[in-house]
Design a protein around this motif. Structure first.
Motif, short mmCIF file in Angstrom:
data_model
loop_
_atom_site.label_atom_id
_atom_site.label_comp_id
_atom_site.label_asym_id
_atom_site.label_seq_id
_atom_site.Cartn_x
_atom_site.Cartn_y
_atom_site.Cartn_z
N PRO A 151 3.88 -8.16 -21.53
CA PRO A 151 3.27 -6.85 -21.82
C PRO A 151 2.10 -6.49 -20.91
CG PRO A 151 2.62 -8.50 -23.45
CD PRO A 151 3.67 -9.14 -22.61
N ASN A 152 1.52 -7.46 -20.23
CA ASN A 152 0.36 -7.17 -19.37
C ASN A 152 0.74 -6.86 -17.92
OD1 ASN A 152 -1.48 -7.60 -21.50
ND2 ASN A 152 -1.41 -9.82 -21.15
N THR A 153 2.01 -6.65 -17.69
CA THR A 153 2.48 -6.36 -16.33
C THR A 153 2.02 -4.97 -15.90
OG1 THR A 153 4.43 -7.73 -16.68
CG2 THR A 153 4.53 -6.12 -14.89
N MET A 154 1.53 -4.86 -14.67
CA MET A 154 1.16 -3.56 -14.13
C MET A 154 2.23 -3.09 -13.13
SD MET A 154 -2.03 -4.32 -11.50
CE MET A 154 -2.98 -5.26 -12.70
N LYS A 155 2.41 -1.79 -13.08
CA LYS A 155 3.37 -1.17 -12.17
C LYS A 155 2.62 -0.60 -10.98
CE LYS A 155 7.13 2.28 -12.16
NZ LYS A 155 7.84 3.28 -13.00
N LEU A 156 3.17 -0.80 -9.78
CA LEU A 156 2.51 -0.37 -8.55
C LEU A 156 3.47 0.46 -7.71
CD1 LEU A 156 1.25 -3.95 -7.87
CD2 LEU A 156 -0.33 -2.08 -8.30
N VAL A 157 2.92 1.43 -7.02
CA VAL A 157 3.72 2.22 -6.08
C VAL A 157 3.34 1.81 -4.66
CG1 VAL A 157 2.06 4.15 -6.01
CG2 VAL A 157 4.46 4.55 -5.42
N SER A 158 4.34 1.72 -3.80
CA SER A 158 4.17 1.18 -2.45
C SER A 158 4.93 2.07 -1.47
CB SER A 158 4.70 -0.27 -2.45
OG SER A 158 4.76 -0.81 -1.17
N PRO A 159 4.26 3.08 -0.89
CA PRO A 159 4.98 4.08 -0.08
C PRO A 159 5.32 3.61 1.34
CG PRO A 159 2.65 4.59 -0.10
CD PRO A 159 2.84 3.42 -1.04
N ALA A 160 6.30 4.26 1.92
CA ALA A 160 6.61 4.09 3.34
C ALA A 160 5.70 5.00 4.15
CB ALA A 160 8.08 4.42 3.60
N LYS A 161 5.78 4.87 5.47
CA LYS A 161 5.00 5.74 6.37
C LYS A 161 5.81 6.02 7.62
CE LYS A 161 4.16 2.56 9.71
NZ LYS A 161 4.59 2.68 11.13
N VAL A 162 5.40 7.05 8.33
CA VAL A 162 5.86 7.29 9.70
C VAL A 162 4.64 7.48 10.58
CG1 VAL A 162 8.14 8.26 9.17
CG2 VAL A 162 6.13 9.77 9.24
N ASN A 163 4.80 7.24 11.87
CA ASN A 163 3.74 7.50 12.85
C ASN A 163 4.01 8.86 13.48
OD1 ASN A 163 4.32 4.40 12.87
ND2 ASN A 163 2.20 4.61 13.59
N LEU A 164 3.16 9.83 13.19
CA LEU A 164 3.28 11.13 13.85
C LEU A 164 2.82 11.01 15.31
CD1 LEU A 164 1.81 13.48 11.07
CD2 LEU A 164 4.20 12.75 11.41
N LEU A 165 1.85 10.14 15.51
CA LEU A 165 1.37 9.82 16.86
C LEU A 165 1.27 8.31 16.98
CD1 LEU A 165 -0.11 10.41 19.63
CD2 LEU A 165 -2.24 10.29 18.30
N LEU A 166 1.76 7.77 18.07
CA LEU A 166 1.49 6.38 18.42
C LEU A 166 1.21 6.35 19.92
CD1 LEU A 166 1.20 3.46 17.65
CD2 LEU A 166 3.65 3.15 18.00
N ALA A 167 -0.06 6.14 20.24
CA ALA A 167 -0.49 6.11 21.64
C ALA A 167 -1.00 4.71 21.95
CB ALA A 167 -1.58 7.15 21.90
N ILE A 168 -0.12 3.88 22.51
CA ILE A 168 -0.47 2.51 22.84
C ILE A 168 -1.22 2.50 24.17
CG2 ILE A 168 0.41 0.19 23.30
CD1 ILE A 168 0.81 1.15 20.44
N GLY A 169 -2.33 1.76 24.19
CA GLY A 169 -3.13 1.67 25.40
C GLY A 169 -2.99 0.31 26.07
N ALA A 170 -4.05 -0.12 26.70
CA ALA A 170 -4.01 -1.35 27.49
C ALA A 170 -3.95 -2.58 26.59
CB ALA A 170 -5.26 -1.43 28.37
#
Length: 354
Positions: free
Chosen positions: A32-51
């Protein structure tokens, strides 16, 4: 055991597992003490890799946006006796769903991974980023009393897609354990552990839309979130991130300066020009990716299509959820994994009411 008997045994095990899933509930299976969690996905609108830096990491500017697509986690943490810890540790020595950690090998964690992606995902508990999150946080706060953690992860985010599913799970575990252990929501030790686990983990503590710098783990500022519909398309294979970076280093392609200046000044997600300079390296490793990108561009327009992170999921921004659903259905007919969803303000969080 004969071959027929072996097949019958496997069928029986599968039927029992299916029956368990059909009857599964947090209260019945975890308490009964279990908690529920939400874990969303993501996308990268920008990914600028440098040196590439001396420590092996790369400078990076990225704008991440959470999605409505999410995994659901159930977590229960309880104090146990030393005898019970020893018993569970011994029983778990031969089981892949059990891992032991903590500052004094005092934390035993059981992970029930329920795959909903159709990709037969299986990760040993000791290798799961969710366990590593629990282990590191317990060490950071010095919890040395015997403890048992049960975790169930209902996976809707595919692995090796550049969608951050494992990182999001880890962030959700950090949030859940912080609540279970009475830590303040802004306890810096939680943020430190998140950053130590990776840039994506740190992002999911904030969620929504954010510009991050450093190696992608330093929050620069938040952006106004968007609610645009999204379609995700992913081939069966994933991309090795390390190999993608290796290929990138051999022939780096910077994000065009005008695009970078525009994106770094953006205050709304809807104003961000999609860009990912790691995409050419990733696409070269998996030739199916350019085909997916070109196909999606025909459906949604080339300016609305981008590989997320190092892939292998490509996403398209579309005007309506009905349009995203139509494209996802067509992509599935090509044999690709596909889902309609939307950009979201979600973050890794405890679901209220439990």
């Amino acid at each position: 055991m004969t071959e027929n008997a072996q097949r019958n045994r496997e069928a029986e095990v599968n039927l029992l597992a299916a029956a368990r899933e059909a009857q599964w509930s947090a209260a019945a299976f975890m308490g009964p003490n279990t908690m529920k969690l939400v874990s969303p996905a993501k996308v990268n609108l920008l990914l600028a890799i440098g040196a590439r830096r001396e420590d092996g990491y790369h400078d990076a500017d990225t704008i991440m946006h959470a999605l409505a697509l999410h995994d659901t986690l159930y977590l229960c943490a309880e104090d146990i006796s030393a005898d019970e810890l020893a018993k569970r540790t011994a029983e778990g020595a031969s089981r892949e769903d059990v891992a032991v950690g903590g500052p004094a090998d005092n934390l035993v964690m059981t992970i029930d991974l329920a795959d909903r992606t159709g990709q037969d995902l299986a990760v040993p508990a000791a290798d799961n980023l969710a366990f590593k999150a629990a282990d590191r946080l317990s060490r950071a706060v010095g919890r040395d009393l015997p403890e048992a953690i049960q975790l169930r992860i209902e996976k809707h985010i595919p692995a090796q897609g550049g969608l951050g599913g494992g990182s999001s799970n880890a962030a959700a575990v950090l949030v859940g354990l912080a609540k279970a252990w009475g830590l303040a929501a802004d306890d810096e030790r939680v943020a430190d552990v998140a950053r130590s686990l990776g840039a994506d983990v740190a992002f999911f503590l904030h969620g929504g839309c954010a510009l991050l710098g450093g190696v992608g783990e330093v929050l620069q500022r938040r952006l106004e979130t968007s609610r645009r519909s999204v379609v995700l398309v992913k081939p069966a294979e994933g991309v090795c991130t390390a190999e993608a970076y290796k290929r990138f280093d051999a022939a780096p392609r910077p994000v065009p300066q005008d695009v970078l200046v525009c994106d770094l000044a953006a205050t709304r997600a809807d104003d961000v020009v999609l860009a990912n300079n790691l995409a050419p390296a990733a696409e070269a490793l998996l030739p199916e990716l350019p085909s997916i990108r070109e196909w999606l561009a025909e459906q949604a327009g080339s300016e609305s299509v981008l590989l997320s992170g190092s892939g292998s999921a490509t996403f398209a921004l579309v005007d309506t959820f009905a349009g995203a659903s139509r494209i996802a259905t067509a992509a599935t007919a090509h044999g690709w994994w596909a889902r309609p969803t939307s950009l979201s303000g979600l973050r890794a969080a405890v679901v209220p009411g439990r």
